[in-house]
Write a protein that holds these residues in place. Structure first.
Motif, mmCIF file in Angstrom:
data_model
loop_
_atom_site.group_PDB
_atom_site.id
_atom_site.type_symbol
_atom_site.label_atom_id
_atom_site.label_comp_id
_atom_site.label_asym_id
_atom_site.label_seq_id
_atom_site.Cartn_x
_atom_site.Cartn_y
_atom_site.Cartn_z
ATOM 1 N N LYS A 92 8.860 -56.162 -39.121
ATOM 2 C CA LYS A 92 7.907 -56.916 -39.939
ATOM 3 C C LYS A 92 6.763 -58.394 -39.019
ATOM 4 N N GLU A 93 7.018 -58.441 -37.859
ATOM 5 C CA GLU A 93 6.405 -59.300 -37.261
ATOM 6 C C GLU A 93 5.470 -57.963 -36.211
ATOM 7 N N GLY A 94 6.137 -57.037 -36.461
ATOM 8 C CA GLY A 94 4.327 -55.895 -36.047
ATOM 9 C C GLY A 94 5.373 -55.258 -33.714
ATOM 10 N N LYS A 95 6.478 -55.799 -33.768
ATOM 11 C CA LYS A 95 6.771 -55.653 -32.171
ATOM 12 C C LYS A 95 7.400 -54.014 -32.525
ATOM 13 N N ILE A 96 6.866 -53.603 -31.590
ATOM 14 C CA ILE A 96 7.740 -51.567 -31.524
ATOM 15 C C ILE A 96 9.355 -52.039 -31.168
ATOM 16 N N VAL A 97 10.107 -51.099 -31.340
ATOM 17 C CA VAL A 97 10.824 -51.131 -31.494
ATOM 18 C C VAL A 97 11.732 -49.734 -31.083
ATOM 19 N N LEU A 98 12.750 -49.546 -30.082
ATOM 20 C CA LEU A 98 13.737 -48.006 -30.085
ATOM 21 C C LEU A 98 14.417 -47.958 -31.307
ATOM 22 N N ILE A 99 13.743 -47.286 -32.366
ATOM 23 C CA ILE A 99 14.935 -47.161 -33.633
ATOM 24 C C ILE A 99 16.132 -46.129 -33.417
ATOM 25 N N ASP A 100 16.956 -45.434 -34.247
ATOM 26 C CA ASP A 100 17.954 -44.193 -34.676
ATOM 27 C C ASP A 100 19.301 -44.243 -33.510
ATOM 28 N N GLU A 101 18.801 -42.919 -33.391
ATOM 29 C CA GLU A 101 19.674 -42.405 -32.192
ATOM 30 C C GLU A 101 19.334 -42.381 -30.485
ATOM 31 N N ILE A 102 20.054 -42.370 -29.657
ATOM 32 C CA ILE A 102 19.484 -42.635 -27.970
ATOM 33 C C ILE A 102 20.546 -41.648 -27.475
ATOM 34 N N HIS A 103 20.034 -40.869 -26.568
ATOM 35 C CA HIS A 103 20.630 -40.071 -25.457
ATOM 36 C C HIS A 103 22.673 -39.916 -25.968
ATOM 37 N N THR A 104 22.413 -39.808 -27.169
ATOM 38 C CA THR A 104 23.798 -38.544 -27.888
ATOM 39 C C THR A 104 23.062 -36.830 -27.645
#
Length: 315
Positions: free
Chosen positions: A207-219
């Motif tokens: 909501k604050e406009g910060k870009i973040v990693l979502i979902d799964e990773i390295h599975t």
């Protein structure tokens, strides 16, 4: 054995639920997401009729461990894991592209190369490569969801920017994060005697406009791994690489006449084969994390999840 193939929770403040191919996402009123990893198995964009014991737990625990192992370089959506099958995090607006990054000519890239293409998602591919050769440097080959169905479609950086799918400013951040995550993932894999061949990352905005990693990773569902030992020898002999992914399931389906094409029937999976898949996923977990897999209680998975999530939300 009990498996989790569907959930129908009603958590406090619940606004809606999204049932994906293998995960179910509950949106709560306070901008929290509760993501439940089921035991459903998807191959060729088709969900198999039977669940795989412990698969949801395995994918959730690999993804959450990898998020924690990379949060010093890239911020992510995760806030808690109240249950082996559950991740709780911040509601984000997902970007409409997946950042696919490849260190090696494998899978989709190898098939395109074999068909004579030397340009993939706007990236020029060197001449004279063999399948599973390393690229001179990792390449980003983005994908976007097709309007119809779940198939991903190749797209170039230029098309993404020109179509206004992602702004130039945001795309620069996505690129930077993708290279950083792949470098870290490669280091982690090397410590385990593995090669991270290719993977995909999904990002969103808070909501604050910060870009973040979502979902799964390295599975093993989102990444391809090779065993490092014997890699060079196999390449020199022109042999297939020893893979650590769910490729073995796809190969079994192909051998039994199924590739997700119209008119094809999913072959019957015996309980013995289901057990084999479960054991392979446990092997994947232990190889990727370097930790012994601890089996969660399967006597009443839905009740266990509900109790754990409610206890977390009540804090």
């Amino acid at each position: 054995m009990n498996t989790l193939t569907h959930t129908n929770f009603n958590f406090p403040g619940q606004k809606n639920v999204y049932h994906g191919k293998v995960r179910e996402v509950y949106t709560l009123a306070n901008d929290q997401l509760v993501m439940v990893a089921t035991d459903r198995l998807s191959a060729f964009d088709v969900v198999m009729p039977k669940g795989i014991p412990y698969k949801g737990q395995i994918l959730n625990q690999i993804a959450t461990k990898m998020m924690r192992d990379t949060q010093d370089i890239v911020p992510n959506w995760l806030t808690a894991t109240p249950d082996p099958n559950v991740a709780v995090g911040e509601l984000c607006e997902p970007f409409k592209v997946e950042m696919v990054i490849r260190g090696y000519l494998a899978g989709h890239a190898a098939r395109e190369y074999k068909a004579g293409k030397r340009m993939l998602c706007g990236v020029s591919l060197p001449e004279g490569m063999k399948e599973n050769d390393a690229f001179p440097a990792p390449i980003i080959t983005p994908a976007t969801k097709a309007e119809q169905g779940d198939h991903d479609e190749d797209i170039s950086k230029e098309e993404i920017l020109k179509g206004g799918i992602v702004s130039a400013e945001d795309y620069a951040v996505l690129e930077k994060y993708t290279y950083a995550l792949f470098e870290r993932g490669t280091e982690i894999a090397k410590q385990r005697g593995l090669i991270l061949v290719d993977t995909k990352y999904e990002f969103g905005k808070t909501k604050e406009g910060k870009i973040v990693l979502i979902d799964e990773i390295h599975t093993p569902d989102s990444s391809r791994y090779f065993y490092a030992e014997g890699y060079e020898e196999r390449q020199q002999r022109g042999e297939a690489q020893k893979q650590l992914s769910k490729e073995f399931v796809r190969q079994w389906l192909i051998a039994n006449g199924f590739q997700g094409l119209e008119g094809q029937q999913v072959p019957e999976m015996s309980d013995a084969f289901i057990q084999t898949i479960s054991e392979r996923y446990i092997e994947l977990y232990e190889s990727i994390t370097g930790e012994t897999f601890v089996k969660a209680d399967l006597s009443d998975i839905e009740k266990r999840i509900e109790q754990n999530v409610l206890a977390y939300l009540s804090k």
